[in-house]
Design a protein around this motif. Structure first.
Motif, mmCIF file in Angstrom:
data_model
loop_
_atom_site.group_PDB
_atom_site.id
_atom_site.type_symbol
_atom_site.label_atom_id
_atom_site.label_comp_id
_atom_site.label_asym_id
_atom_site.label_seq_id
_atom_site.Cartn_x
_atom_site.Cartn_y
_atom_site.Cartn_z
ATOM 1 N N GLN A 21 0.893 -1.247 0.089
ATOM 2 C CA GLN A 21 0.074 -0.001 -0.084
ATOM 3 C C GLN A 21 0.861 1.172 -0.039
ATOM 4 O OE1 GLN A 21 0.040 -2.172 2.333
ATOM 5 N NE2 GLN A 21 -1.894 -3.054 2.731
ATOM 6 N N THR A 22 2.316 1.119 0.297
ATOM 7 C CA THR A 22 2.962 2.424 0.419
ATOM 8 C C THR A 22 4.369 2.261 -0.509
ATOM 9 O OG1 THR A 22 4.225 1.372 2.483
ATOM 10 C CG2 THR A 22 2.123 2.902 2.681
ATOM 11 N N GLU A 23 4.318 1.525 -1.466
ATOM 12 C CA GLU A 23 5.195 1.421 -2.109
ATOM 13 C C GLU A 23 5.584 2.756 -3.236
ATOM 14 O OE1 GLU A 23 7.499 -1.135 -2.484
ATOM 15 O OE2 GLU A 23 6.539 -1.830 -0.632
ATOM 16 N N LYS A 24 6.526 2.763 -3.994
ATOM 17 C CA LYS A 24 6.978 3.952 -4.931
ATOM 18 C C LYS A 24 5.951 3.857 -6.045
ATOM 19 C CE LYS A 24 10.576 5.837 -7.740
ATOM 20 N NZ LYS A 24 11.764 5.978 -8.096
ATOM 21 N N GLY A 25 5.354 4.998 -6.292
ATOM 22 C CA GLY A 25 4.387 4.986 -7.663
ATOM 23 C C GLY A 25 2.852 4.696 -7.013
ATOM 24 N N ASP A 26 2.496 4.422 -5.784
ATOM 25 C CA ASP A 26 1.196 4.206 -5.230
ATOM 26 C C ASP A 26 0.521 5.724 -4.926
ATOM 27 O OD1 ASP A 26 1.328 1.643 -5.600
ATOM 28 O OD2 ASP A 26 1.678 1.084 -3.437
ATOM 29 N N ASN A 27 -0.606 5.790 -4.943
ATOM 30 C CA ASN A 27 -1.268 6.960 -4.507
ATOM 31 C C ASN A 27 -2.026 6.819 -3.277
ATOM 32 O OD1 ASN A 27 -0.695 8.506 -6.949
ATOM 33 N ND2 ASN A 27 -1.411 6.889 -8.051
ATOM 34 N N LEU A 28 -2.630 7.650 -2.765
ATOM 35 C CA LEU A 28 -3.826 7.846 -1.597
ATOM 36 C C LEU A 28 -4.935 8.954 -1.721
ATOM 37 C CD1 LEU A 28 -3.352 9.716 1.144
ATOM 38 C CD2 LEU A 28 -1.368 8.499 1.396
ATOM 39 N N ILE A 29 -5.836 8.608 -1.542
ATOM 40 C CA ILE A 29 -6.886 9.740 -1.541
ATOM 41 C C ILE A 29 -7.730 9.271 -0.133
ATOM 42 C CG2 ILE A 29 -7.322 10.263 -4.132
ATOM 43 C CD1 ILE A 29 -9.399 8.411 -3.798
ATOM 44 N N GLY A 30 -7.952 10.576 0.697
ATOM 45 C CA GLY A 30 -8.848 10.518 1.749
ATOM 46 C C GLY A 30 -9.252 11.684 2.025
ATOM 47 N N GLY A 31 -9.474 11.887 3.506
ATOM 48 C CA GLY A 31 -9.970 13.423 3.849
ATOM 49 C C GLY A 31 -10.695 13.244 5.255
ATOM 50 N N SER A 32 -11.322 14.320 5.652
ATOM 51 C CA SER A 32 -12.088 14.487 6.869
ATOM 52 C C SER A 32 -13.387 15.367 6.640
ATOM 53 C CB SER A 32 -11.244 14.545 8.205
ATOM 54 O OG SER A 32 -10.754 16.018 7.855
ATOM 55 N N ILE A 33 -14.399 14.974 7.405
ATOM 56 C CA ILE A 33 -15.494 15.859 7.703
ATOM 57 C C ILE A 33 -15.849 15.811 8.917
ATOM 58 C CG2 ILE A 33 -16.930 14.027 7.094
ATOM 59 C CD1 ILE A 33 -18.725 16.060 5.649
ATOM 60 N N GLY A 34 -16.089 17.079 9.521
ATOM 61 C CA GLY A 34 -16.446 17.302 10.872
ATOM 62 C C GLY A 34 -17.710 18.343 11.036
ATOM 63 N N PHE A 35 -18.369 18.212 12.313
ATOM 64 C CA PHE A 35 -19.549 19.151 12.555
ATOM 65 C C PHE A 35 -19.412 19.097 13.969
ATOM 66 C CE2 PHE A 35 -23.912 19.877 14.018
ATOM 67 C CZ PHE A 35 -24.237 20.968 13.101
ATOM 68 N N SER A 36 -19.691 20.303 14.483
ATOM 69 C CA SER A 36 -19.859 20.496 16.004
ATOM 70 C C SER A 36 -21.051 21.485 16.363
ATOM 71 C CB SER A 36 -18.423 21.087 16.815
ATOM 72 O OG SER A 36 -18.362 22.089 16.001
ATOM 73 N N HIS A 37 -21.560 21.272 17.517
ATOM 74 C CA HIS A 37 -22.770 22.362 17.944
ATOM 75 C C HIS A 37 -22.583 22.409 19.431
ATOM 76 C CE1 HIS A 37 -27.014 23.037 19.343
ATOM 77 N NE2 HIS A 37 -26.825 24.138 18.229
ATOM 78 N N ASN A 38 -22.728 23.914 19.966
ATOM 79 C CA ASN A 38 -22.584 23.862 21.375
ATOM 80 C C ASN A 38 -23.601 24.894 21.687
ATOM 81 O OD1 ASN A 38 -21.007 24.208 23.928
ATOM 82 N ND2 ASN A 38 -21.014 26.336 23.532
ATOM 83 N N LYS A 39 -24.376 24.618 22.870
ATOM 84 C CA LYS A 39 -25.513 25.525 22.976
ATOM 85 C C LYS A 39 -25.353 25.713 24.975
ATOM 86 C CE LYS A 39 -30.522 25.332 23.176
ATOM 87 N NZ LYS A 39 -31.919 24.734 22.765
ATOM 88 N N GLN A 40 -25.742 26.975 25.066
ATOM 89 C CA GLN A 40 -25.429 27.638 26.263
ATOM 90 C C GLN A 40 -26.513 28.152 26.925
ATOM 91 O OE1 GLN A 40 -22.367 30.394 27.215
ATOM 92 N NE2 GLN A 40 -23.416 31.517 28.356
ATOM 93 N N GLU A 41 -27.061 27.716 27.956
ATOM 94 C CA GLU A 41 -28.273 28.129 28.800
ATOM 95 C C GLU A 41 -28.272 28.319 30.256
ATOM 96 O OE1 GLU A 41 -31.407 25.163 28.201
ATOM 97 O OE2 GLU A 41 -31.944 25.920 25.935
ATOM 98 N N PRO A 42 -28.679 29.412 30.734
ATOM 99 C CA PRO A 42 -28.673 29.540 32.414
ATOM 100 C C PRO A 42 -29.184 28.654 33.205
ATOM 101 C CG PRO A 42 -30.015 31.396 31.379
ATOM 102 C CD PRO A 42 -29.429 30.323 30.204
ATOM 103 N N LEU A 43 -28.560 28.167 34.189
ATOM 104 C CA LEU A 43 -29.311 27.326 35.352
ATOM 105 C C LEU A 43 -30.309 28.125 36.235
ATOM 106 C CD1 LEU A 43 -26.705 24.948 36.084
ATOM 107 C CD2 LEU A 43 -28.450 24.493 34.559
ATOM 108 N N ASN A 44 -29.882 29.388 36.444
ATOM 109 C CA ASN A 44 -30.916 30.354 37.183
ATOM 110 C C ASN A 44 -30.297 31.803 36.557
ATOM 111 O OD1 ASN A 44 -28.568 31.178 39.108
ATOM 112 N ND2 ASN A 44 -28.848 29.104 39.614
ATOM 113 N N SER A 45 -31.125 32.477 37.245
ATOM 114 C CA SER A 45 -30.980 34.107 36.785
ATOM 115 C C SER A 45 -31.521 35.209 37.804
ATOM 116 C CB SER A 45 -31.380 34.494 35.411
ATOM 117 O OG SER A 45 -32.752 34.323 35.537
ATOM 118 N N THR A 46 -30.755 36.037 38.186
ATOM 119 C CA THR A 46 -31.040 37.036 38.950
ATOM 120 C C THR A 46 -31.073 38.314 38.508
ATOM 121 O OG1 THR A 46 -28.949 37.233 39.912
ATOM 122 C CG2 THR A 46 -30.185 35.684 41.260
#
Length: 228
Positions: A21-46
């Motif tokens: 798989q890693t000999e001279k003349g070989d090729n590789l294709i690949g990659g990555s994909i990602g997603f993230s979500h963050n949510k903030q809510e107060p537990l109490n408020s004055t």
């Protein structure tokens, strides 16, 4: 004698299968994909409370060519975006509540050439070291809204980021053509320049540098490559 010959042939077949798989003349294709979500809510408020959420995504395909045994030179091209919203409410004495809302949007492209070298461990497992040098550039928009005095500001930014890193990892080859990888950052440097449009007094141009060494910010990544 015949048994020894068969054993020798089997060992050679395993070695060739592991390295094909890693000999001279070989090729590789690949990659990555990602997603993230963050949510903030107060537990109490004055007298004050804040809420917010953010979403980000990225996609980064890559291609590599083996110029020597276990030695590949490649290029990764990526695109990512982010959107963050926040709302804050303040109660000052017995007066009316004051609201501050902000929305920021950004997107960027990055181009990262890389050099990778594999080291055989056992059949189907390889260790690799990868050096990356690249840059990213993009734009962002920041909106600020104050309900108390009805002030609304919009600022546009241009971002440029220069980066270099060394990322070692491990590759597992379940078949001759497919590799599942686990990598982690060992050494990283980046310099970011942020230029504002100069329209609002509250906007600010920035320049910052970041240097990371070791595993204090250990963030492993998982990827899949096709070798052919």
């Amino acid at each position: 004698m015949k048994k020894q010959l068969l054993t020798l042939v089997a060992i050679c077949a395993i070695t060739i299968g592991a390295n094909a798989q890693t000999e001279k003349g070989d090729n590789l294709i690949g990659g990555s994909i990602g997603f993230s979500h963050n949510k903030q809510e107060p537990l109490n408020s004055t007298n004050t409370f804040s809420t917010g959420n953010s979403k980000s995504y990225n996609i980064a395909p890559r291609f590599g060519h083996f110029f020597g045994k276990n030695l590949a030179l490649g290029l990764q091209i990526g695109y990512g975006g982010n959107k963050a919203e926040s709302q804050s409410t303040y109660f000052l004495g017995s007066g009316s509540p004051q609201f501050i809302n902000s929305v920021s949007k950004s997107h960027s492209f990055n181009v990262v050439p890389y050099l990778r070298y594999y080291v055989d461990i056992v059949d189907k497992f390889k260790f690799f070291g990868q050096a990356n040098v690249g840059m990213a550039f993009g734009k962002s928009t920041y909106n600020l809204m104050l309900s108390g005095n009805y002030v609304t500001e919009t600022t546009h930014y241009k971002n440029t980021n220069y980066q270099a890193s060394i990322d070692p990892g491990f590759a597992f080859f379940p078949t001759k053509k497919w590799a599942v990888e686990l990598s982690f950052p060992l050494l990283a440097y980046s310099k970011q320049n942020i230029k504002d449009d100069g329209v609002n007094l509250n906007s600010q141009a920035l320049s910052n540098e970041t240097f990371i060494f070791g595993f204090s910010s250990f963030t492993p990544g998982i990827g899949v490559n096709l070798h052919f």
